[in-house]
Scaffold this motif. Structure first.
Motif, mmCIF file in Angstrom:
data_model
loop_
_atom_site.group_PDB
_atom_site.id
_atom_site.type_symbol
_atom_site.label_atom_id
_atom_site.label_comp_id
_atom_site.label_asym_id
_atom_site.label_seq_id
_atom_site.Cartn_x
_atom_site.Cartn_y
_atom_site.Cartn_z
ATOM 1 N N VAL A 1 0.882 -1.167 0.000
ATOM 2 C CA VAL A 1 0.000 0.000 0.000
ATOM 3 C C VAL A 1 0.916 1.212 0.000
ATOM 4 C CG1 VAL A 1 -1.767 1.272 1.244
ATOM 5 C CG2 VAL A 1 -1.784 -1.215 1.278
ATOM 6 N N ALA A 2 0.808 2.043 -1.015
ATOM 7 C CA ALA A 2 1.679 3.206 -1.138
ATOM 8 C C ALA A 2 0.878 4.405 -1.618
ATOM 9 C CB ALA A 2 2.823 2.918 -2.111
ATOM 10 N N GLY A 3 1.374 5.572 -1.290
ATOM 11 C CA GLY A 3 0.727 6.794 -1.717
ATOM 12 C C GLY A 3 1.736 7.909 -1.846
ATOM 13 N N SER A 4 1.412 8.874 -2.678
ATOM 14 C CA SER A 4 2.301 10.004 -2.907
ATOM 15 C C SER A 4 1.462 11.228 -3.218
ATOM 16 C CB SER A 4 3.244 9.687 -4.071
ATOM 17 O OG SER A 4 4.076 10.781 -4.339
ATOM 18 N N VAL A 5 1.946 12.386 -2.801
ATOM 19 C CA VAL A 5 1.263 13.641 -3.098
ATOM 20 C C VAL A 5 2.320 14.717 -3.254
ATOM 21 C CG1 VAL A 5 0.895 14.317 -0.684
ATOM 22 C CG2 VAL A 5 -0.636 15.169 -2.449
ATOM 23 N N GLY A 6 2.092 15.627 -4.193
ATOM 24 C CA GLY A 6 3.025 16.731 -4.385
ATOM 25 C C GLY A 6 3.143 17.114 -5.842
ATOM 26 N N GLU A 7 4.335 17.602 -6.218
ATOM 27 C CA GLU A 7 4.621 18.044 -7.585
ATOM 28 C C GLU A 7 4.366 16.924 -8.581
ATOM 29 O OE1 GLU A 7 5.641 20.135 -10.842
ATOM 30 O OE2 GLU A 7 5.476 20.996 -8.848
ATOM 31 N N LYS A 8 3.703 17.257 -9.674
ATOM 32 C CA LYS A 8 3.277 16.266 -10.669
ATOM 33 C C LYS A 8 4.446 15.463 -11.231
ATOM 34 C CE LYS A 8 0.903 18.182 -13.815
ATOM 35 N NZ LYS A 8 0.142 18.741 -14.925
ATOM 36 N N VAL B 1 5.399 10.349 -8.921
ATOM 37 C CA VAL B 1 5.628 8.952 -9.299
ATOM 38 C C VAL B 1 7.030 8.516 -8.891
ATOM 39 C CG1 VAL B 1 5.761 7.329 -11.220
ATOM 40 C CG2 VAL B 1 3.978 9.052 -11.180
ATOM 41 N N ALA B 2 8.007 9.393 -9.034
ATOM 42 C CA ALA B 2 9.385 9.059 -8.675
ATOM 43 C C ALA B 2 9.569 8.886 -7.164
ATOM 44 C CB ALA B 2 10.329 10.139 -9.186
ATOM 45 N N ALA B 3 8.693 9.478 -6.371
ATOM 46 C CA ALA B 3 8.820 9.380 -4.919
ATOM 47 C C ALA B 3 8.271 8.067 -4.369
ATOM 48 C CB ALA B 3 8.109 10.554 -4.253
ATOM 49 N N LEU B 4 7.513 7.318 -5.167
ATOM 50 C CA LEU B 4 6.992 6.025 -4.717
ATOM 51 C C LEU B 4 8.149 5.052 -4.493
ATOM 52 C CD1 LEU B 4 3.917 5.671 -7.077
ATOM 53 C CD2 LEU B 4 3.862 5.999 -4.608
ATOM 54 N N PRO B 5 7.952 3.982 -3.721
ATOM 55 C CA PRO B 5 9.025 3.002 -3.491
ATOM 56 C C PRO B 5 9.529 2.406 -4.815
ATOM 57 C CG PRO B 5 7.191 2.585 -2.011
ATOM 58 C CD PRO B 5 6.751 3.652 -2.950
ATOM 59 N N THR C 1 7.718 -0.475 -6.719
ATOM 60 C CA THR C 1 6.452 -0.193 -7.408
ATOM 61 C C THR C 1 6.699 0.447 -8.770
ATOM 62 O OG1 THR C 1 6.225 1.997 -6.401
ATOM 63 C CG2 THR C 1 5.235 0.129 -5.232
ATOM 64 N N ASN C 2 7.950 0.566 -9.167
ATOM 65 C CA ASN C 2 8.298 1.197 -10.439
ATOM 66 C C ASN C 2 7.671 0.439 -11.618
ATOM 67 O OD1 ASN C 2 9.480 2.869 -12.289
ATOM 68 N ND2 ASN C 2 11.477 1.895 -12.180
ATOM 69 N N GLY C 3 6.932 1.136 -12.432
ATOM 70 C CA GLY C 3 6.292 0.552 -13.599
ATOM 71 C C GLY C 3 4.983 -0.159 -13.316
ATOM 72 N N ARG C 4 4.504 -0.145 -12.089
ATOM 73 C CA ARG C 4 3.271 -0.853 -11.745
ATOM 74 C C ARG C 4 2.067 0.071 -11.568
ATOM 75 N NH1 ARG C 4 7.227 -4.196 -10.272
ATOM 76 N NH2 ARG C 4 6.826 -6.420 -10.283
ATOM 77 N N LEU C 5 2.266 1.349 -11.732
ATOM 78 C CA LEU C 5 1.169 2.301 -11.609
ATOM 79 C C LEU C 5 0.266 2.175 -12.831
ATOM 80 C CD1 LEU C 5 -0.032 4.622 -9.936
ATOM 81 C CD2 LEU C 5 1.338 6.176 -11.303
ATOM 82 N N GLY C 6 -0.928 1.701 -12.635
ATOM 83 C CA GLY C 6 -1.886 1.528 -13.727
ATOM 84 C C GLY C 6 -1.628 0.324 -14.601
ATOM 85 N N SER C 7 -0.824 -0.614 -14.160
ATOM 86 C CA SER C 7 -0.524 -1.777 -14.995
ATOM 87 C C SER C 7 -1.338 -2.992 -14.550
ATOM 88 C CB SER C 7 0.966 -2.112 -14.931
ATOM 89 O OG SER C 7 1.299 -2.600 -13.662
ATOM 90 N N ASN C 8 -1.239 -4.065 -15.287
ATOM 91 C CA ASN C 8 -1.996 -5.275 -14.977
ATOM 92 C C ASN C 8 -1.087 -6.491 -14.837
ATOM 93 O OD1 ASN C 8 -1.269 -5.618 -17.600
ATOM 94 N ND2 ASN C 8 -3.319 -5.981 -18.372
ATOM 95 N N GLN C 9 0.134 -6.302 -14.358
ATOM 96 C CA GLN C 9 1.077 -7.401 -14.264
ATOM 97 C C GLN C 9 1.052 -8.104 -12.913
ATOM 98 O OE1 GLN C 9 4.683 -5.457 -15.238
ATOM 99 N NE2 GLN C 9 4.780 -4.273 -13.369
ATOM 100 N N ASN C 10 0.174 -7.725 -12.014
ATOM 101 C CA ASN C 10 0.067 -8.357 -10.714
ATOM 102 C C ASN C 10 -1.293 -9.012 -10.552
ATOM 103 O OD1 ASN C 10 1.918 -5.677 -10.034
ATOM 104 N ND2 ASN C 10 2.629 -7.569 -9.138
ATOM 105 N N PHE C 11 -1.415 -9.822 -9.490
ATOM 106 C CA PHE C 11 -2.698 -10.474 -9.201
ATOM 107 C C PHE C 11 -3.775 -9.431 -8.934
ATOM 108 C CE2 PHE C 11 -5.635 -12.402 -6.111
ATOM 109 C CZ PHE C 11 -6.157 -13.398 -6.918
ATOM 110 N N VAL D 1 -2.376 0.107 -4.491
ATOM 111 C CA VAL D 1 -2.488 -1.124 -3.705
ATOM 112 C C VAL D 1 -2.152 -2.274 -4.639
ATOM 113 C CG1 VAL D 1 -3.988 -2.598 -2.332
ATOM 114 C CG2 VAL D 1 -4.306 -0.126 -2.270
ATOM 115 N N ILE D 2 -1.139 -3.062 -4.279
ATOM 116 C CA ILE D 2 -0.661 -4.140 -5.138
ATOM 117 C C ILE D 2 -0.590 -5.432 -4.344
ATOM 118 C CG2 ILE D 2 1.249 -4.996 -6.546
ATOM 119 C CD1 ILE D 2 2.131 -2.120 -6.909
ATOM 120 N N LEU D 3 -1.041 -6.511 -4.948
ATOM 121 C CA LEU D 3 -0.849 -7.859 -4.416
ATOM 122 C C LEU D 3 -0.229 -8.675 -5.539
ATOM 123 C CD1 LEU D 3 -1.186 -10.151 -2.375
ATOM 124 C CD2 LEU D 3 -3.502 -10.469 -3.234
ATOM 125 N N GLY D 4 1.007 -9.098 -5.348
ATOM 126 C CA GLY D 4 1.703 -9.868 -6.367
ATOM 127 C C GLY D 4 3.195 -9.808 -6.161
#
Length: 122
Positions: A58-65, A69-73, A76-86, A104-107
């Protein structure tokens, strides 16, 4: 003579607007203030699912556009809006220069440890 007691009605639903409304105001206030200073804040928690190679994150980020995305762990790189996890639930909200992201990712996530707590100001 029997007195009629007034019937009480119970409501099973709250009339609030839920998380959608709260995230709008959070990005509108906190996100725009952080974007004025050109920073992003992220928070993430990841826990390994027992007897598997998968994690629940479970991750979240807020701030400069550009930095949200770069501030996320890293895992989680490349998993924002993707379908490669369960299971992958990604939500983004952009208001002017501010962006809010929840993920929120499970996989299987390469680079994620058994237990990880991520906090970053970028």
């Amino acid at each position: 003579m029997s007195e009629d007691q007034p019937k009480t009605r119970t409501r099973y639903r709250n009339r609030g607007c839920g998380f959608g409304c709260a995230s709008f105001f959070f990005v509108l206030t906190v996100g725009i203030v952080l974007s004025l200073f050109n920073v992003a804040v992220s928070f993430g928690v990841s826990v390994r699912v027992p007897l598997t190679d998968s994690n629940v994150t479970v991750a979240g980020s807020v701030g400069e556009k550009d930095k949200a995305v770069a501030a996320l762990p890293d895992y989680t790189n490349g998993r924002l809006g993707s379908n490669q996890n369960f299971f992958n639930n990604s939500i983004t909200m952009t208001i002017w220069r501010a962006e809010g992201i929840t993920l929120v990712i499970l996989g299987k996530q390469d680079g994620a440890g058994p237990i990880d707590l991520h906090l970053e100001l970028r």
